[in-house]
Scaffold this motif. Structure first.
Motif, PDB file in Angstrom:
ATOM      1  N   ALA A   1       0.852  -1.188   0.000  1.00 42.27           N
ATOM      2  CA  ALA A   1       0.000   0.000   0.000  1.00 42.27           C
ATOM      3  C   ALA A   1       0.890   1.242   0.000  1.00 42.27           C
ATOM      4  O   ALA A   1       2.068   1.177   0.376  1.00 42.27           O
ATOM      5  N   LEU A   2       0.341   2.359  -0.432  1.00 40.32           N
ATOM      6  CA  LEU A   2       1.115   3.595  -0.517  1.00 40.32           C
ATOM      7  C   LEU A   2       1.705   3.951   0.845  1.00 40.32           C
ATOM      8  O   LEU A   2       1.026   3.870   1.868  1.00 40.32           O
ATOM      9  N   PHE A   3       3.005   4.266   0.848  1.00 41.85           N
ATOM     10  CA  PHE A   3       3.772   4.658   2.026  1.00 41.85           C
ATOM     11  C   PHE A   3       4.087   3.482   2.955  1.00 41.85           C
ATOM     12  O   PHE A   3       4.666   3.675   4.020  1.00 41.85           O
ATOM     13  N   ARG A   4       3.733   2.276   2.529  1.00 37.50           N
ATOM     14  CA  ARG A   4       4.000   1.095   3.345  1.00 37.50           C
ATOM     15  C   ARG A   4       5.370   0.553   3.013  1.00 37.50           C
ATOM     16  O   ARG A   4       5.713   0.342   1.852  1.00 37.50           O
ATOM     17  N   GLY A   5       6.182   0.266   4.030  1.00 37.84           N
ATOM     18  CA  GLY A   5       7.493  -0.326   3.832  1.00 37.84           C
ATOM     19  C   GLY A   5       7.432  -1.827   3.763  1.00 37.84           C
ATOM     20  O   GLY A   5       6.357  -2.437   3.736  1.00 37.84           O
ATOM     21  N   CYS A   6       8.633  -2.439   3.744  1.00 39.40           N
ATOM     22  CA  CYS A   6       8.741  -3.880   3.527  1.00 39.40           C
ATOM     23  C   CYS A   6       8.699  -4.706   4.807  1.00 39.40           C
ATOM     24  O   CYS A   6       8.877  -5.911   4.748  1.00 39.40           O
TER      25      CYS A   6
END
Length: 121
Positions: free
Chosen positions: A98-103
């Motif tokens: 999702a947007l702005f979500r890291g790994c």
């Protein structure tokens, strides 16, 4: 939700190379992106991911042979695969968070339909 379309899969001989592409309908610079693969009869496995800061995490089986990269201006993710062997045969999938979500953690939110890579000995 971003849409993903992979391309570049093909049939190659062992030792050969391929470059996969993943075209995204939205920004890829602000989310975790990665490649997964699934071989016949096996579970889907993570190949490599690239985080918002550009840091990468490779599966042991591909480290040193595969390279992930991205072109943020084209919203396209790449996977350069060298020294391919028959064990690399699989459907390869691009995934986006999702947007702005890291790994960190379970980050996959959107999947592409996949592109087939077949390596013959």
């Amino acid at each position: 939700q971003v849409r993903l379309v992979e391309s570049g899969g093909d049939s190659v001989q062992a030792g050969g190379s391929l470059r996969l592409s993943c075209a995204a309908s939205g920004y890829i610079s602000s989310r975790c992106m990665g490649w997964f693969r699934q071989a016949p009869g096996k579970e889907r496995e993570g190949v490599v991911s690239i985080d918002l800061d550009g840091s990468t995490t490779y599966a042991d089986s591909v480290r040193g042979r595969f390279t992930i990269s991205k072109d943020n201006t084209k919203n396209t993710l790449y996977l350069q695969m060298n020294s391919l062997n028959p064990e690399d045969t699989a459907m390869y999938y691009c995934a986006a968070a999702a947007l702005f979500r890291g790994c960190a953690g379970v980050w996959t939110n959107t999947w592409g339909p996949g592109t087939q890579v077949t390596v013959s000995s």
